[in-house]
Design a protein around this motif. Structure first.
Motif, mmCIF file in Angstrom:
data_model
loop_
_atom_site.group_PDB
_atom_site.id
_atom_site.type_symbol
_atom_site.label_atom_id
_atom_site.label_comp_id
_atom_site.label_asym_id
_atom_site.label_seq_id
_atom_site.Cartn_x
_atom_site.Cartn_y
_atom_site.Cartn_z
ATOM 1 N N ILE A 196 0.576 -0.933 0.034
ATOM 2 C CA ILE A 196 -0.057 -0.444 -0.105
ATOM 3 C C ILE A 196 0.855 1.325 -0.238
ATOM 4 O O ILE A 196 0.438 2.635 -0.707
ATOM 5 N N CYS A 197 2.080 1.797 0.497
ATOM 6 C CA CYS A 197 2.753 2.526 0.649
ATOM 7 C C CYS A 197 3.817 2.626 -0.647
ATOM 8 O O CYS A 197 4.160 3.593 -0.721
ATOM 9 N N PHE A 198 3.541 2.225 -0.914
ATOM 10 C CA PHE A 198 4.695 1.595 -2.275
ATOM 11 C C PHE A 198 3.505 2.470 -3.430
ATOM 12 O O PHE A 198 3.956 3.015 -4.427
ATOM 13 N N LEU A 199 2.276 1.942 -3.357
ATOM 14 C CA LEU A 199 1.194 2.076 -5.068
ATOM 15 C C LEU A 199 1.047 3.224 -4.345
ATOM 16 O O LEU A 199 0.672 4.702 -5.091
ATOM 17 N N LEU A 200 0.454 4.184 -2.783
ATOM 18 C CA LEU A 200 0.454 5.349 -2.419
ATOM 19 C C LEU A 200 2.202 5.972 -3.045
ATOM 20 O O LEU A 200 1.474 7.720 -3.144
ATOM 21 N N THR A 201 3.414 6.261 -2.824
ATOM 22 C CA THR A 201 4.465 6.749 -3.055
ATOM 23 C C THR A 201 4.646 6.763 -4.586
ATOM 24 O O THR A 201 4.705 7.342 -5.926
ATOM 25 N N TYR A 202 3.506 5.655 -5.303
ATOM 26 C CA TYR A 202 4.117 5.646 -6.934
ATOM 27 C C TYR A 202 2.966 6.516 -7.966
ATOM 28 O O TYR A 202 3.116 7.301 -8.621
ATOM 29 N N PHE A 203 1.734 6.900 -7.503
ATOM 30 C CA PHE A 203 0.913 7.484 -7.591
ATOM 31 C C PHE A 203 1.744 8.953 -6.534
ATOM 32 O O PHE A 203 0.177 10.290 -7.065
ATOM 33 N N ASN A 204 2.336 8.827 -5.747
ATOM 34 C CA ASN A 204 2.534 10.026 -5.252
ATOM 35 C C ASN A 204 1.080 10.834 -4.200
ATOM 36 O O ASN A 204 1.071 12.063 -4.215
ATOM 37 N N VAL A 205 0.528 9.807 -3.568
ATOM 38 C CA VAL A 205 -0.194 10.510 -2.911
ATOM 39 C C VAL A 205 0.516 10.637 -1.506
ATOM 40 O O VAL A 205 -0.118 12.191 -1.036
ATOM 41 N N LEU A 206 1.753 10.536 -1.271
ATOM 42 C CA LEU A 206 2.486 10.593 0.139
ATOM 43 C C LEU A 206 2.845 11.835 -0.425
ATOM 44 O O LEU A 206 3.009 12.417 -0.899
ATOM 45 N N PRO A 207 2.640 12.581 0.503
ATOM 46 C CA PRO A 207 3.785 14.161 0.924
ATOM 47 C C PRO A 207 5.026 13.687 0.424
ATOM 48 O O PRO A 207 5.884 13.174 -0.011
ATOM 49 N N THR A 208 5.603 15.169 -0.152
ATOM 50 C CA THR A 208 7.123 14.927 -0.764
ATOM 51 C C THR A 208 7.570 15.428 0.528
ATOM 52 O O THR A 208 9.112 15.858 -0.188
ATOM 53 N N LYS A 209 7.656 16.430 0.712
ATOM 54 C CA LYS A 209 8.066 17.078 1.690
ATOM 55 C C LYS A 209 8.385 16.287 3.647
ATOM 56 O O LYS A 209 7.484 16.209 4.341
ATOM 57 N N PRO A 210 9.602 16.528 4.077
ATOM 58 C CA PRO A 210 10.139 15.826 4.746
ATOM 59 C C PRO A 210 9.558 16.218 5.854
ATOM 60 O O PRO A 210 9.425 15.377 7.030
ATOM 61 N N ASP A 211 8.688 17.382 6.390
ATOM 62 C CA ASP A 211 8.228 18.063 7.533
ATOM 63 C C ASP A 211 6.738 18.024 7.557
ATOM 64 O O ASP A 211 6.266 18.425 8.568
ATOM 65 N N GLU A 212 6.295 17.148 6.294
ATOM 66 C CA GLU A 212 4.686 16.841 6.240
ATOM 67 C C GLU A 212 4.366 15.431 6.892
ATOM 68 O O GLU A 212 5.202 14.853 7.046
ATOM 69 N N TYR A 213 2.821 15.158 7.542
ATOM 70 C CA TYR A 213 2.740 14.943 8.057
ATOM 71 C C TYR A 213 2.963 13.191 7.159
ATOM 72 O O TYR A 213 1.949 13.055 6.341
ATOM 73 N N GLY A 214 3.112 11.642 7.265
ATOM 74 C CA GLY A 214 3.045 10.976 6.202
ATOM 75 C C GLY A 214 4.161 10.827 5.440
ATOM 76 O O GLY A 214 4.527 9.906 4.271
ATOM 77 N N TYR A 215 4.949 11.941 5.541
ATOM 78 C CA TYR A 215 6.389 11.126 4.174
ATOM 79 C C TYR A 215 7.396 10.116 4.736
ATOM 80 O O TYR A 215 7.506 10.045 3.525
ATOM 81 N N THR A 216 7.072 9.340 6.084
ATOM 82 C CA THR A 216 8.062 8.787 6.356
ATOM 83 C C THR A 216 7.609 7.508 5.708
ATOM 84 O O THR A 216 8.286 6.079 6.402
#
Length: 209
Positions: free
Chosen positions: A7-27
């Motif tokens: 699920i994390c891979f798919l959310l990363t692939y479709f750029n759903v998760l934030p791209t800034k380190p200070d945003e929640y969910g980046y890790t």
């Protein structure tokens, strides 16, 4: 764990998760350590001293002694917990002594080769099937150990696991240590809500954890 990783891979692939380190969910992104996968060799045979000569200091020795004592006490409890989960009788004193000695030898070899040591998988494996299908066999863990050694020779394979997000690893540790705690409580046969809970069954221990 694999499902959460996917699920994390798919959310990363479709750029759903934030791209800034200070945003929640980046890790939870799976591309944070992708450089380790690309730079890892396809095949690598570990050898003693591959990270250089060991360094010794008073602080490191005292710190490791504290860690070894804590690990020894934990291992004693793990032996009883594994015996209870697999339906075996409590281990005798000489068996515990041999187990602690072998763990010590394993830690020394792991340090010489620069590799870690993994334990605590028996409890989780015993919860994956019906009670009458549980398996507590040394052959299972021996086979897993051989597979880990063989797969450890392939650098790309090991590097892929580095991409597992920290939140997924944290969830795995919650379940693992929850199982350890639940089995410890089951040994005391505590009373919960004025009724004895049948915590001698691994599935109940897994649910409580």
């Amino acid at each position: 764990m694999c499902g959460s990783w996917l699920i994390c891979f798919l959310l990363t692939y479709f750029n759903v998760l934030p791209t800034k380190p200070d945003e929640y969910g980046y890790t939870a992104r799976t591309d944070l350590k992708v450089d380790a996968v690309t730079s890892a060799p396809w095949f690598h045979v570990p050898y003693p001293g591959q990270w250089g000569l060991p360094t010794v200091s008073v602080s490191s020795v005292l710190g490791m002694m504290a860690g070894v004592l804590a690990s020894t006490m934990e291992s004693i409890g793990d032996y009883y917990a594994c015996a209870r989960l697999s339906g075996a009788p409590p281990p005798p004193t000489h068996a515990i002594n041999r187990g602690i000695a072998v763990e010590g030898i394993g830690c020394i070899l792991a340090a010489i080769w620069g590799r870690g040591k993994l334990t605590h998988h028996l409890g989780l494996s015993l919860t994956m099937g019906p009670v009458h299908e549980q398996v507590g066999s040394r052959l299972v863990l021996q086979t897993a150990g051989v597979l880990m050694i063989v797969l450890g020779l392939f650098g790309k394979f090991g590097a892929i696991f580095i991409t597992i997000p920290d939140p997924v690893i944290g969830g795995m540790f919650l379940v693992m240590f929850g199982m350890i705690a639940a089995v410890g409580i089951s040994n005391l046969q505590v009373q919960v809500h004025a009724a004895q809970v049948h915590t001698d069954k691994p599935k109940n221990s897994f649910t409580e954890s």
